[in-house]
Every structure is written in structure tokens, then in C-alpha cells.
Design an enzyme around this catalytic site. Structure first.
Site, mmCIF file in Angstrom:
data_model
loop_
_atom_site.group_PDB
_atom_site.id
_atom_site.type_symbol
_atom_site.label_atom_id
_atom_site.label_comp_id
_atom_site.label_asym_id
_atom_site.label_seq_id
_atom_site.Cartn_x
_atom_site.Cartn_y
_atom_site.Cartn_z
ATOM 1 N N LYS A 185 7.612 2.513 -6.726
ATOM 2 C CA LYS A 185 8.443 1.006 -5.738
ATOM 3 C C LYS A 185 7.185 0.267 -6.314
ATOM 4 C CE LYS A 185 7.848 -2.127 -3.429
ATOM 5 N NZ LYS A 185 7.791 -3.519 -2.969
ATOM 6 N N GLY A 238 -3.120 -1.577 -3.408
ATOM 7 C CA GLY A 238 -2.634 -2.125 -3.246
ATOM 8 C C GLY A 238 -3.860 -2.787 -1.963
ATOM 9 N N SER A 239 -3.600 -3.529 -0.707
ATOM 10 C CA SER A 239 -4.476 -4.092 -0.034
ATOM 11 C C SER A 239 -4.947 -3.109 1.143
ATOM 12 C CB SER A 239 -3.811 -5.391 0.396
ATOM 13 O OG SER A 239 -3.473 -4.821 1.259
ATOM 14 N N THR A 240 -6.393 -3.346 1.556
ATOM 15 C CA THR A 240 -6.418 -2.145 2.571
ATOM 16 C C THR A 240 -5.506 -2.572 3.992
ATOM 17 O OG1 THR A 240 -8.600 -2.439 1.800
ATOM 18 C CG2 THR A 240 -8.595 -1.742 4.314
ATOM 19 N N ARG A 241 -5.120 -3.778 3.665
ATOM 20 C CA ARG A 241 -4.325 -3.796 5.279
ATOM 21 C C ARG A 241 -3.086 -2.628 5.212
ATOM 22 N NH1 ARG A 241 0.574 -6.841 6.124
ATOM 23 N NH2 ARG A 241 -0.162 -7.332 4.347
ATOM 24 N N GLY A 243 -3.183 -0.604 2.681
ATOM 25 C CA GLY A 243 -3.161 1.105 3.026
ATOM 26 C C GLY A 243 -2.885 2.175 4.200
ATOM 27 N N GLU A 261 -5.813 3.141 -2.649
ATOM 28 C CA GLU A 261 -6.799 2.932 -3.159
ATOM 29 C C GLU A 261 -6.349 1.845 -3.730
ATOM 30 O OE1 GLU A 261 -8.530 0.603 -5.738
ATOM 31 O OE2 GLU A 261 -6.802 1.006 -7.579
ATOM 32 N N CYS A 296 -9.028 -5.456 -8.332
ATOM 33 C CA CYS A 296 -9.718 -5.028 -6.839
ATOM 34 C C CYS A 296 -10.961 -4.284 -7.187
ATOM 35 C CB CYS A 296 -8.862 -3.460 -6.841
ATOM 36 S SG CYS A 296 -8.751 -2.239 -7.997
ATOM 37 N N GLU A 395 -12.195 -10.460 0.911
ATOM 38 C CA GLU A 395 -11.088 -10.442 -0.860
ATOM 39 C C GLU A 395 -10.708 -11.094 -1.668
ATOM 40 O OE1 GLU A 395 -9.532 -6.847 -3.990
ATOM 41 O OE2 GLU A 395 -8.439 -6.606 -1.986
#
Length: 495
Positions: A185, A238-241, A243, A261, A296, A395
Site C-alpha cells: 500500500k 512513516g510517522s511515529t504517530r 507507527g 521504521e 526521516c 520532526e
């Protein structure tokens, strides 16, 4: 110099690829794929939903269960992946242009970096297919214990928009090399090259159903993939949020293994005894502005020893004009457009926050090229930044550099580690003991010494803390996409 010409818009096929066929979303929904270069609509892309994800997963499961790929002799699977890599290079111009139009990066980098890195990754894992051996344990003579790797099954892959081909390759290459089936995706902000990669995989000989691509929004296509009970592994960049949400979904469903990651706020530490100050300046400026800062691992926190800060910044400011945003289709452009209006607005908001919190803009700080209809932001440098400021903690994912100072190695390490992230870091010093000591003390997955951003497929990529779980690249990536099985055989010796 004239920009590269647009291809015919009809050349972009925005349909999903499921079970070897290009298909529309089952409910007929589409979304506009808008170029950040100038705001024009490139094509319409299938807005896949749960039904489409279910179809892709079913195709991947059927392909895995009948072993059309995993049961293929390793040497043949290797040849197919190498052919896949060759086809990427044969279509390099098309892929690079598509990547630039889709997400805004300079076309020269899309071709020289993104296409070639993706092809190299797929080729490298293809070459590794018949070179990774299983093990025999040192058991007593009454037993034979075989330790073998097996593919996990169906792998869901969700990748971001900043390096669409490279991020996809880092996931699909080891997953396919291990014998898995894949459902990819891509980000809805840059879906086009993922679809072409899947076309080329089919052309290379990857069997139908083994590599599927579903396009669409995160909540509508990404979430059903992460929650799917018949997906054995989910790999996400992608973003930590988001993730964190992926890990929750993995636990809520079938406890699938989840590899993430995630974000970074990488520190770049320059000591007064730096062996080559000009090189350090070039790396600090070039690495934060490369790919418009949408990386990143970008060294967005620059720590300069107080005694050399003024000299460092003088050199840095002299380099900034070379990174002025320009049409990314021009062959000499080094900084293009941010991926879309939303990302541009986010970066500009962070710049406003930095100003409001007392940091000083010494370069840039504004939107650029408004008249084009594209998404451009000036390369921006903040001085007078402190560790508690928002621009030093969060970030930004744009061309924004925060400059801080330190007094000694202990102070530099303390400030650098005061982050929820731990992806990468840089250390510049001519003192070997200091280099080793600081590198060991930094909590980061990669520490660069007297350079920044040098890289190779043979080394792992990933982070500590909230920068994610697991490693991409190198042979370590096989651990993500394989199960380890022990087969214990009792031996009753006749002699």
C-alpha cells in the site's frame, strides 16, 4: 534551460494491481493524483477500500499456499528478481519522471538516486536468495537438529511518500527473496511508481498474486491491511504517530509481527577539532536540504561547539543560495517541491512556531515560487535554538535546520540524546577516542563519523527508541520476513 517535458497524462494508469491484473476499486471510487510541481492533476487513482484489500490478500494467500513463488527453485527466483532490477533500470527515465511529477523531488536525483537505489536493492536481495544458508545445531550424536528459515506467508507493506521506490524496495525485496507474497500500500501522495514497479515485476516473471498493490487512503486501505487476519506480517515506514497505531492494530488482530521504521530528529555534532570544517558545513547543509528535507534521517538538529559557531554559520549561509527551490524538472535543480499543500502548510507552521518561541531565522523562512501553483519553501536556518523549543523536538520533515551549541562532549551527548527519536546521528572530530566515545554514547541506529548520509545496502537501517522496531537493508532484513524452525531428529545409531 528547458524543463523535461510532461508525458501524456493518459500514460499514467492509476488502477490497483491485484492478482496480476490492473483493476479499479470495487466501488469505483477514485482520487486525484496532484503534482506538487505546479498543482496540476496527473491522473485519477483507485481509492481502494476493505473489499479491495481483502481481494489482494486472498490473491497473495493463494499464491503462497500453492507455492508458485516460495516453491520456485532459489536459482530461478534469483534470476527473476535480477530481471526485475534490470527492468527498473531499463525504465529509469520513465520512473524518474513519474517520481518527480508525483512527489516533487529533482528529476536528476530521482533518476540517479531513487531508481538506481531501488534496482540495486532488488538485485542485491535477488543475489542473496541462494547464498543464505540454514544451520545444523551442535547437538549430541543421538540427534540431528536442523535450523531452517521459512517465509512468514503474506506480508503487508505500507510505505511513505518521500522515497516511494526506495522504501518499497527495502521492504518488498527481502520479503520476495524469502519466498513471501506481498500486498503493498503506497502513500496516496505518491502512488504511481509503486504501480509501475508491480507491472515490471510481472514482466520479469514474478507470478500473478505474489506482488499486489492497493492504492488509497490510510484509514480506508492501510488500516484494513494492518488489521487483516490473514496477513502474517506488516512492514511500515512513516510517522511515529501512525507507527504506534500499526502496532496496536497488529495486536488487535492476529498478533502479526509488526516492523516499523519511523521518525527522526537526528543530531549532527560538530566539534572544534573537526578535521575538515568545509566538508562538515557542506554535509550539514546538503543533508538537511536534500529531498527538500523530507527525509526521516535528515540531520535537523545541528550542534556546533560554541567556539566555532560563528565561523561555521558564515560558511553555511554562503551555501544556502545554491539550494534555492526551482522547477524539479530542470536538470540542474537541487531542491524541488514539497509533496503537497498539506506538507507545505505544516512546514510553514513550524517556521512560524520557531519564530514565536524566540529562535532567529538567519536564512529563508518563507514560501517560494507562489506563482507556479506548486509547493515550495525556502531553505531555512534557525539560530539561537534551545532544546526545549518545538522546532528542536518535533520532526518537521522539511528544509528547516535548527542550530544549537554545546561546550564539551558530555554536553553534546546529553543534548543529542534528549529526544524521543534515535534514528541517526553525526559526529565530526579529529580525536579518535572522542569519536568512538561519543558514538557509543549516542542512542541512534546509525552514527556517522566525519561524514553524513554515506550508505550502502550491506548495512542495516533503523533506529532506537521511537524511531522504530526492526532493521531494513542488509542480511538482517531477512529476520523480519522469515520464521525460524527447528527440526529435531532422533538418531539411534546402528553401530
Amino acid at each position: 534551460m528547458k524543463p523535461v517535458s510532461y508525458p501524456s497524462l493518459a500514460s499514467f494508469d492509476g488502477r490497483a494491481l491485484i492478482n496480476g491484473q490492473r483493476v479499479a476499486a470495487q466501488d469505483g471510487q477514485v482520487f486525484d493524483c496532484i503534482s506538487p510541481v505546479d498543482g496540476r492533476v496527473l491522473t485519477q487513482v483507485a481509492r481502494c477500500g476493505e473489499a479491495d484489500v481483502n481481494a489482494a490478500v486472498a490473491a497473495a494467500r493463494a499464491a503462497f499456499e500453492d507455492r508458485r513463488w516460495s516453491g520456485m527453485p532459489p536459482a530461478q527466483r534469483k534470476r527473476t528478481m535480477i530481471r526485475f532490477a534490470d527492468l527498473l533500470l531499463e525504465h529509469a527515465d520513465e520512473l524518474a519522471l513519474t517520481e518527480t511529477l508525483d512527489m516533487g523531488k529533482p528529476v536528476k536525483y530521482a533518476r540517479a538516486v531513487d531508481v538506481h537505489s531501488a534496482a540495486n536493492c532488488i538485485r542485491w536481495y535477488g543475489e542473496a536468495v541462494d547464498k543464505v544458508y540454514d544451520e545444523i545445531a551442535p547437538t549430541p550424536s543421538t540427534a540431528l537438529a536442523l535450523i531452517t528459515r521459512e517465509p512468514v506467508g503474506v506480508v503487508g507493506v505500507i510505505v511513505p511518500w518521500n522515497y516511494p521506490m526506495i522504501m518499497a524496495a527495502w521492504k518488498i525485496a527481502p520479503a520476495l527473496a524469502s519466498g513471501n507474497s506481498v500486498v503493498l500500500k503506497p502513500s496516496e501522495k505518491s502512488p504511481l511508481t509503486a504501480l509501475r514497479m508491480a507491472d515490471l515485476a510481472l514482466e520479469a516473471g514474478v507470478p500473478e498474486g505474489v506482488f499486489n498493490v492497493v492504492t488509497g487512503m490510510g484509514p480506508e486501505a492501510g488500516s484494513p491491511l494492518a488489521l487483516h487476519m490473514d496477513v502474517d506480517c506488516i512492514a511500515f515506514t512513516g510517522s511515529t504517530r501512525v507507527g504506534k497505531q500499526i502496532h496496536v492494530m497488529a495486536g488487535q488482530s492476529n498478533l502479526k509481527r509488526a516492523w516499523t521504521e519511523l521518525g527522526g530528529k537526528s543530531p549532527n555534532i560538530v566539534f572544534a577539532d573537526c578535521p575538515n570544517l568545509d566538508r562538515a558545513v557542506e554535509a550539514a547543509v546538503g543533508s538537511i536540504f536534500f529531498n527538500q528535507g523530507e527525509s526521516c534521517n535528515a540531520p535537523s538538529r545541528l550542534y556546533v561547539e560554541a567556539t566555532i559557531k560563528d565561523r561555521f554559520l558564515e560558511k553555511a549561509l554562503a551555501l544556502v543560495p545554491a539550494y534555492a527551490p526551482a522547477n524539479p524538472l530542470l536538470p540542474d535543480t537541487v531542491m524541488g517541491a514539497l509533496v503537497d499543500q498539506i506538507q507545505m502548510a505544516s512546514v510553514l507552521r513550524y517556521i512560524d512556531i520557531g519564530k514565536a518561541e524566540g529562535a532567529k531565522v538567519i536564512a529563508g523562512g518563507e514560501q517560494a515560487l507562489r506563482e507556479t501553483g506548486g509547493c515550495y519553501v525556502q531553505p531555512t536556518i534557525f539560530d539561537g535554538v534551545t532544546g526545549g523549543m518545538t522546532i528542536a523536538r518535533e520532526e518537521i520533515f522539511g528544509p528547516v535546520l535548527s542550530v544549537l551549541t554545546f561546550t564539551d562532549a558530555a554536553d553534546a551527548v546529553r543534548q543529542a540524546n534528549a529526544s524521543v527519536y534515535g534514528l541517526q546521528a553525526g559526529v565530526w572530530t579529529s580525536d579518535l577516542n572522542k569519536a568512538h566515545g561519543v558514538a557509543r554514547a549516542l542512542r541512534a541506529g546509525t552514527v556517522h563519523v566525519n561524514q553524513y548520509d554515506e550508505d550502502d545496502i550491506t548495512v542495516p537501517f533503523g533506529g532506537f527508541k521511537q524511531s522504530g522496531v526492526g532493521r531494513d537493508k542488509s542480511l538482517h532484513a531477512f529476520d523480519k520476513y522469515t520464521e525460524t524452525k527447528t527440526t529435531w531428529i532422533r538418531i539411534d545409531s546402528p553401530v
